[in-house]
Scaffold this active site. Structure first.
Site, PDB file in Angstrom:
ATOM      1  N   ARG A  61     -10.610 -11.965  -9.572  1.00 56.39           N
ATOM      2  CA  ARG A  61      -9.738 -10.613 -10.082  1.00 56.39           C
ATOM      3  C   ARG A  61      -9.738  -9.736  -9.247  1.00 56.39           C
ATOM      4  O   ARG A  61     -10.743  -9.003  -9.131  1.00 56.39           O
ATOM      5  CB  ARG A  61     -10.281 -10.529 -11.243  1.00 56.39           C
ATOM      6  CG  ARG A  61      -9.333  -9.330 -11.952  1.00 56.39           C
ATOM      7  CD  ARG A  61      -9.739  -8.778 -13.369  1.00 56.39           C
ATOM      8  NE  ARG A  61     -10.916  -8.732 -13.896  1.00 56.39           N
ATOM      9  CZ  ARG A  61     -11.820  -7.513 -13.788  1.00 56.39           C
ATOM     10  NH1 ARG A  61     -11.089  -6.367 -13.887  1.00 56.39           N
ATOM     11  NH2 ARG A  61     -13.041  -7.523 -14.064  1.00 56.39           N
TER      12      ARG A  61
ATOM     13  N   CYS B 113      -7.159  -1.361   1.888  1.00 54.75           N
ATOM     14  CA  CYS B 113      -6.072  -1.294   2.703  1.00 54.75           C
ATOM     15  C   CYS B 113      -6.340  -1.534   4.209  1.00 54.75           C
ATOM     16  O   CYS B 113      -7.314  -0.836   4.599  1.00 54.75           O
ATOM     17  CB  CYS B 113      -4.755  -0.699   2.643  1.00 54.75           C
ATOM     18  SG  CYS B 113      -3.445  -0.891   3.901  1.00 54.75           S
TER      19      CYS B 113
ATOM     20  N   CYS C   2      -7.493  -6.186 -18.543  1.00 56.18           N
ATOM     21  CA  CYS C   2      -8.752  -4.928 -18.011  1.00 56.18           C
ATOM     22  C   CYS C   2      -8.067  -3.500 -17.976  1.00 56.18           C
ATOM     23  O   CYS C   2      -8.594  -2.609 -17.841  1.00 56.18           O
ATOM     24  CB  CYS C   2      -9.001  -5.408 -16.294  1.00 56.18           C
ATOM     25  SG  CYS C   2      -7.647  -5.171 -15.186  1.00 56.18           S
TER      26      CYS C   2
ATOM     27  N   CYS D 289      -4.514   0.998   6.673  1.00 56.17           N
ATOM     28  CA  CYS D 289      -4.972   2.431   6.722  1.00 56.17           C
ATOM     29  C   CYS D 289      -6.241   2.772   5.867  1.00 56.17           C
ATOM     30  O   CYS D 289      -6.639   3.880   5.791  1.00 56.17           O
ATOM     31  CB  CYS D 289      -3.791   3.208   5.932  1.00 56.17           C
ATOM     32  SG  CYS D 289      -3.706   2.945   4.107  1.00 56.17           S
TER      33      CYS D 289
ATOM     34  N   HIS E  71      -8.265   3.153  -0.596  1.00 53.50           N
ATOM     35  CA  HIS E  71      -8.861   2.553  -1.526  1.00 53.50           C
ATOM     36  C   HIS E  71      -7.745   2.096  -2.489  1.00 53.50           C
ATOM     37  O   HIS E  71      -6.901   2.881  -2.860  1.00 53.50           O
ATOM     38  CB  HIS E  71      -9.742   3.622  -2.150  1.00 53.50           C
ATOM     39  CG  HIS E  71     -10.358   3.118  -3.702  1.00 53.50           C
ATOM     40  ND1 HIS E  71     -11.562   2.148  -3.547  1.00 53.50           N
ATOM     41  CD2 HIS E  71      -9.972   3.329  -4.866  1.00 53.50           C
ATOM     42  CE1 HIS E  71     -11.596   1.855  -5.094  1.00 53.50           C
ATOM     43  NE2 HIS E  71     -11.014   2.545  -5.718  1.00 53.50           N
TER      44      HIS E  71
ATOM     45  N   ASP F 107     -14.383 -12.670 -12.234  1.00 52.09           N
ATOM     46  CA  ASP F 107     -14.116 -13.233 -13.577  1.00 52.09           C
ATOM     47  C   ASP F 107     -12.697 -13.443 -13.560  1.00 52.09           C
ATOM     48  O   ASP F 107     -12.135 -13.392 -14.893  1.00 52.09           O
ATOM     49  CB  ASP F 107     -14.588 -12.045 -14.603  1.00 52.09           C
ATOM     50  CG  ASP F 107     -13.957 -10.727 -14.213  1.00 52.09           C
ATOM     51  OD1 ASP F 107     -12.862 -10.708 -13.440  1.00 52.09           O
ATOM     52  OD2 ASP F 107     -14.151  -9.982 -14.991  1.00 52.09           O
TER      53      ASP F 107
ATOM     54  N   HIS G 176     -10.999  -2.885  -6.944  1.00 53.91           N
ATOM     55  CA  HIS G 176     -12.028  -3.621  -6.781  1.00 53.91           C
ATOM     56  C   HIS G 176     -11.858  -5.027  -7.078  1.00 53.91           C
ATOM     57  O   HIS G 176     -10.894  -5.361  -7.539  1.00 53.91           O
ATOM     58  CB  HIS G 176     -13.091  -3.045  -7.780  1.00 53.91           C
ATOM     59  CG  HIS G 176     -13.774  -1.826  -7.179  1.00 53.91           C
ATOM     60  ND1 HIS G 176     -13.139  -0.554  -7.795  1.00 53.91           N
ATOM     61  CD2 HIS G 176     -14.761  -1.513  -6.515  1.00 53.91           C
ATOM     62  CE1 HIS G 176     -14.042   0.398  -7.292  1.00 53.91           C
ATOM     63  NE2 HIS G 176     -14.878   0.145  -6.514  1.00 53.91           N
TER      64      HIS G 176
ATOM     65  N   CYS H 220      -8.824  -6.129  -9.203  1.00 58.36           N
ATOM     66  CA  CYS H 220      -8.300  -4.867  -9.989  1.00 58.36           C
ATOM     67  C   CYS H 220      -7.784  -3.861  -9.275  1.00 58.36           C
ATOM     68  O   CYS H 220      -8.659  -3.161  -8.735  1.00 58.36           O
ATOM     69  CB  CYS H 220      -9.360  -4.696 -10.878  1.00 58.36           C
ATOM     70  SG  CYS H 220      -9.304  -3.481 -12.339  1.00 58.36           S
TER      71      CYS H 220
ATOM     72  N   CYS I 291       0.720   3.364   3.330  1.00 60.31           N
ATOM     73  CA  CYS I 291       1.330   2.784   4.746  1.00 60.31           C
ATOM     74  C   CYS I 291       2.401   1.925   4.591  1.00 60.31           C
ATOM     75  O   CYS I 291       3.093   1.448   5.611  1.00 60.31           O
ATOM     76  CB  CYS I 291       0.252   2.628   5.699  1.00 60.31           C
ATOM     77  SG  CYS I 291      -0.447   1.053   5.206  1.00 60.31           S
TER      78      CYS I 291
ATOM     79  N   CYS J 223       0.861  -1.207   0.029  1.00 57.13           N
ATOM     80  CA  CYS J 223       0.061   0.037  -0.211  1.00 57.13           C
ATOM     81  C   CYS J 223       0.876   1.316  -0.029  1.00 57.13           C
ATOM     82  O   CYS J 223       1.832   1.295   0.772  1.00 57.13           O
ATOM     83  CB  CYS J 223      -0.843  -0.069   1.338  1.00 57.13           C
ATOM     84  SG  CYS J 223      -1.910   1.495   1.630  1.00 57.13           S
TER      85      CYS J 223
END
Length: 135
Positions: A121, A99, A68, A102, A105, A112, A108, A123, A53, A50
């Site tokens: 998956r 994460c 993707c 912390c 974001h 699939d 997602h 992503c 952090c 991440c």
């Protein structure tokens, strides 16, 4: 109700520590444009952490080319490295990956992925991670 994470910082601290796009993704739940991230085509062996952090999130062994436009993984380094939360934004129903250390974001999760590797998956935005190459 806001969850408390082991790493808590003010928005001013996050803004001072992260570049603009990383802040937008990690703290404002944004995304980078597809096929532009520095780790999208990375084939080196190591750990993705991440960017907020330093928490280890994914190992390169779990990375694969999903087509993707973002780095894709089949599993995190451990179940407690991430938090999965439902995301109903943008008129979609998705599983958001945060994460666990912390609350940043990361991206997602979708059903699939490669069937022979669990069918999931992850992503993930390159700008939400740092990469530590194995020697």
């Amino acid at each position: 109700m806001k969850k408390n994470y082991p790493i808590e910082k003010s928005e001013e601290e996050w803004k001072a520590e992260l570049d603009e796009i990383s802040y937008h993704v990690l703290r404002e739940k944004g995304t980078e444009r597809p096929n532009t991230g520095q780790y999208y085509l990375n084939r080196e062996t190591g750990i993705y952490e991440c960017k907020g952090c330093g928490n280890p999130i994914f190992h390169s062994d779990a990375k694969y080319d999903s087509g993707c436009g973002w780095p894709a993984f089949t599993e995190p380094v451990s179940a407690d490295a991430i938090e999965v939360k439902m995301d109903y934004s943008h008129f979609m129903i998705r599983e958001e990956i945060l994460c666990a250390n912390c609350g940043g974001h990361l991206g997602h999760r979708f059903p699939d992925g490669p069937k022979d590797r669990g069918g999931i998956r992850y992503c993930i935005n390159s700008v939400s991670m740092d990469f530590k190459k194995e020697k």
